[in-house]
Design a protein around this motif. Structure first.
Motif, PDB file in Angstrom:
ATOM      1  N   ARG A 176       0.836  -1.203   0.000  1.00  0.00           N
ATOM      2  CA  ARG A 176       0.000   0.000   0.000  1.00  0.00           C
ATOM      3  C   ARG A 176       0.876   1.259   0.000  1.00  0.00           C
ATOM      4  NH1 ARG A 176      -2.291  -0.381   4.859  1.00  0.00           N
ATOM      5  NH2 ARG A 176      -4.164  -1.505   4.234  1.00  0.00           N
ATOM      6  N   ALA A 177       1.901   1.272   0.841  1.00  0.00           N
ATOM      7  CA  ALA A 177       2.776   2.441   0.949  1.00  0.00           C
ATOM      8  C   ALA A 177       3.534   2.694  -0.351  1.00  0.00           C
ATOM      9  CB  ALA A 177       3.753   2.254   2.106  1.00  0.00           C
ATOM     10  N   GLU A 178       3.982   1.623  -1.008  1.00  0.00           N
ATOM     11  CA  GLU A 178       4.737   1.781  -2.256  1.00  0.00           C
ATOM     12  C   GLU A 178       3.835   2.282  -3.379  1.00  0.00           C
ATOM     13  OE1 GLU A 178       8.053   2.056  -4.529  1.00  0.00           O
ATOM     14  OE2 GLU A 178       8.096   1.338  -2.458  1.00  0.00           O
ATOM     15  N   LEU A 179       2.648   1.715  -3.494  1.00  0.00           N
ATOM     16  CA  LEU A 179       1.734   2.152  -4.556  1.00  0.00           C
ATOM     17  C   LEU A 179       1.423   3.646  -4.424  1.00  0.00           C
ATOM     18  CD1 LEU A 179      -0.888  -0.761  -4.660  1.00  0.00           C
ATOM     19  CD2 LEU A 179       0.964  -0.342  -6.283  1.00  0.00           C
ATOM     20  N   ALA A 180       1.295   4.122  -3.206  1.00  0.00           N
ATOM     21  CA  ALA A 180       0.917   5.511  -2.969  1.00  0.00           C
ATOM     22  C   ALA A 180       1.977   6.506  -3.435  1.00  0.00           C
ATOM     23  CB  ALA A 180       0.620   5.726  -1.492  1.00  0.00           C
ATOM     24  N   GLN A 181       3.157   6.007  -3.790  1.00  0.00           N
ATOM     25  CA  GLN A 181       4.237   6.886  -4.222  1.00  0.00           C
ATOM     26  C   GLN A 181       4.336   7.012  -5.739  1.00  0.00           C
ATOM     27  OE1 GLN A 181       7.999   6.503  -1.829  1.00  0.00           O
ATOM     28  NE2 GLN A 181       6.999   4.646  -1.089  1.00  0.00           N
ATOM     29  N   HIS A 182       3.441   6.354  -6.486  1.00  0.00           N
ATOM     30  CA  HIS A 182       3.541   6.326  -7.944  1.00  0.00           C
ATOM     31  C   HIS A 182       2.195   6.620  -8.593  1.00  0.00           C
ATOM     32  CE1 HIS A 182       7.476   4.295  -7.570  1.00  0.00           C
ATOM     33  NE2 HIS A 182       6.902   3.674  -6.557  1.00  0.00           N
ATOM     34  N   THR A 183       2.230   7.310  -9.712  1.00  0.00           N
ATOM     35  CA  THR A 183       1.027   7.502 -10.524  1.00  0.00           C
ATOM     36  C   THR A 183       0.885   6.324 -11.480  1.00  0.00           C
ATOM     37  OG1 THR A 183       2.209   8.646 -12.293  1.00  0.00           O
ATOM     38  CG2 THR A 183       1.377  10.002 -10.466  1.00  0.00           C
ATOM     39  N   LEU A 184      -0.251   6.248 -12.165  1.00  0.00           N
ATOM     40  CA  LEU A 184      -0.437   5.196 -13.157  1.00  0.00           C
ATOM     41  C   LEU A 184       0.575   5.361 -14.292  1.00  0.00           C
ATOM     42  CD1 LEU A 184      -2.006   2.729 -14.084  1.00  0.00           C
ATOM     43  CD2 LEU A 184      -3.677   4.265 -15.158  1.00  0.00           C
ATOM     44  N   ASP A 185       0.860   6.593 -14.677  1.00  0.00           N
ATOM     45  CA  ASP A 185       1.889   6.821 -15.705  1.00  0.00           C
ATOM     46  C   ASP A 185       3.240   6.285 -15.245  1.00  0.00           C
ATOM     47  OD1 ASP A 185       0.138   7.998 -17.460  1.00  0.00           O
ATOM     48  OD2 ASP A 185       0.680  10.061 -16.936  1.00  0.00           O
TER      49      ASP A 185
END
Length: 559
Positions: free
Chosen positions: A518-527
């Protein structure tokens, strides 16, 4: 300490780091000697039966304390100790004059050889039989149970491998990290270490040369064990550990990218206990409910009512949330007397998964009836999926029979390369698809996913695997069909970002991994995710893909 031991490589489990002195697991006690018994056969039989029964009871008691997947694993070991064919073998050897100790040892060894020859999941369980035998023999001889050594100070445990009973009940105040010379990323040691949040590196063969007392730095994220690290390296590791702890504690709510793109984070469960634990850890539902535990060791399939009771209890932990149930995945490494063929020369490539269920359709229909019954009495959003689907025809068959059974959402698992290669045909025949990266990787490389000698090939970062996932993701997007990931790859935080970039719409994993992902995903956009995915699939190897994505990861994500 020789230069060759300055850095040891293996397969990391989780993202943790730990520093401490090595304590080696002691070698097992010597095998009993084949000598004539001085007791009557009846007395020896009673001794053997009591020892096996006590061993099974202690294993189950440990499982109840550990909970979650550990309880399932230890219950499976207890079933091994109580196996009727093993008991018959022990009685036969005692009737021929053997002691209870030797009869148990020899019967287990014979059983072990059969499992080892099968390979796969049961091949890995062969080593577990050794542990069951040692515990029963210790009971007979009045000795303490085999187990993890004790130390007055925290330590790094180094072992050939750990018995599931030991991994499940490790004292995490004493054991800072675990290093094994054997095993792969989906061995019981790895699975339980991941579930309990233990920093671990498995399959690190060179660790066999580590000496007691040597200071090592275990870096699970990079899969390394550094010998005699300097003060600066230790300080960096401690800082990283503190940073990870802060990230986990700040991580909450549903899974989503930095631009708000939702990525539900689901859990893999196999029992009511593990479902309860997953719910407590913030899982947004279940992406893989394994139902095998109800069937393993049974002479006949449990009744519809018996199944429905268990399913209902799991569904109750996730009201209003999605629960994806994998129907019985038997055959090959999980044979069942009432379902799978006996004597296949290569059962891993034989009648297994949906193939076995098609050949015994009533077993499938009964399970679907039980699931529909439990779902009707639940607020959970129940979906079902079929394992080991190879063709579009199989996908269509399963969806039709599930819909017939009043289950409106029926999907398939993509574990066989043919299903990924023909994704444009398979995906339209399913309501959703879920990619099982463990088996998919195994079949792509023709490398047993539980065999330590080929563990280096069991790497879902490899572009050969990622390209197949990409093809499924594209087919899902083109047909409006959700694409989940339910293999251990989803538990790798950075790889999880890549999987979303390849088209994954949900991720399912061990519940202990949810906070990190969850923490890692929150640092990236879909692009960002799509750009990193393109870098990964263009790489020539797993290591190159991992390194290239790590290097390309934005220093200021989502900016």
């Amino acid at each position: 300490m020789g230069a060759t031991l300055e850095l040891i490589r293996g397969v990391g489990i989780g993202r943790g780091t730990a520093v401490g002195p090595v304590v080696r697991m002691p070698d097992p006690v010597a095998d009993p000697v084949d000598r004539p018994s001085t007791l009557t056969p009846d007395d020896e039989r009673a001794r053997a039966e009591e020892a096996l029964s006590a061993t099974a009871a202690r294993l189950r008691a440990r499982g109840q304390v550990a909970g979650g997947t550990a309880a399932e694993v230890l219950d499976a070991l207890a079933m091994m100790a109580e196996d009727p064919s093993l008991a018959d073998d022990v009685r036969t050897r005692i009737a021929d004059g053997a002691t209870a100790e030797y009869a148990i040892h020899a019967a287990m060894r014979s059983f072990r050889d059969v499992l080892a020859a099968m390979g796969g999941y049961l091949g890995e369980r062969a080593g577990d039989l050794d542990d069951v035998a040692r515990r029963a023999i210790a009971q007979l001889q009045g000795l303490p149970e085999p187990g993890v050594p004790q130390s007055s100070t925290p330590f790094i445990l180094v072992a050939r491998d750990l018995a599931p009973a030991d991994t499940a009940t490790l004292d995490l105040d004493s054991v800072l990290a675990l290093v094994t010379t054997d095993g792969g990323p989906t061995s019981h040691t790895a699975i339980l270490a991941r579930e309990k949040g233990i920093t671990a590196v498995v399959g690190a063969s060179a660790a066999a040369e580590l000496a007691d007392g040597a200071t090592v730095l275990v870096d699970a994220e990079n899969g390394t064990v550094e010998v005699n690290p300097d003060a600066e390296r230790i300080a960096l590791a401690q800082q990283r550990t503190a940073t990870l702890a802060a990230i986990r504690s700040a991580s909450s709510g549903p899974g989503r990218l930095a631009d708000g793109h939702a990525v539900p984070l689901l859990a893999n469960v196999g029992s009511v206990d593990s479902a309860r634990e997953a719910a407590a850890r913030g899982a947004e539902g279940v992406g893989l409910f394994r139902t095998e535990v109800l069937f393993l060791g049974a002479e006949k399939a449990p009744s519809v009512d018996e199944q429905a009771d268990t399913y209902r209890a799991v569904f109750a932990e996730f009201p209003g949330q999605k629960v994806v149930v994998r129907v019985l995945d038997a055959g090959a490494d999980k044979p069942l007397a009432f379902l799978t063929d006996q004597g296949e020369e290569n059962p891993a490539l034989g009648r297994r998964g949906l193939r076995a269920l098609q050949a015994h359709e009533q077993v499938l229909r009964d399970q679907l009836t039980a699931l529909a019954t439990a779902a009707a009495a639940s607020d959970a959003e129940v979906q079902v999926m079929a394992p080991m689907v190879s063709t579009a025809e199989e996908a269509a068959y399963f969806r039709a029979i599930a819909h017939e059974s009043s289950i409106s959402t029926a999907g398939v698992m993509v574990e066989v390369p043919s299903a990924a290669i023909l994704a444009d045909h398979v995906v339209p025949e399913a309501d959703f698809v879920s990619i099982g990266t463990n088996d998919l990787t195994q079949y792509v490389f023709a490398a047993d996913r539980l065999l330590g000698t080929v563990a280096h090939l069991q790497d879902p970062w490899h572009p050969a695997v990622l390209r197949l996932i990409e093809s499924v993701g594209r087919a899902g997007a083109a047909n409006g069909v959700p694409v989940g990931i339910c293999g251990e790859a989803a538990a790798d935080p950075l790889l999880a970002v890549v999987l979303v970039g390849l088209g994954a719409t949900t991720l399912s994993m061990s519940s202990t991994s949810i906070a990190d992902v969850r923490a890692e995903l929150a640092q990236h956009t879909l692009d960002d995710a799509q750009r990193l995915a393109a870098i990964a699939v263009a790489a020539p190897s797993a290591e190159a893909a991992r390194r290239a994505v790590t290097d390309a990861r934005p220093l200021n994500p989502s900016s």
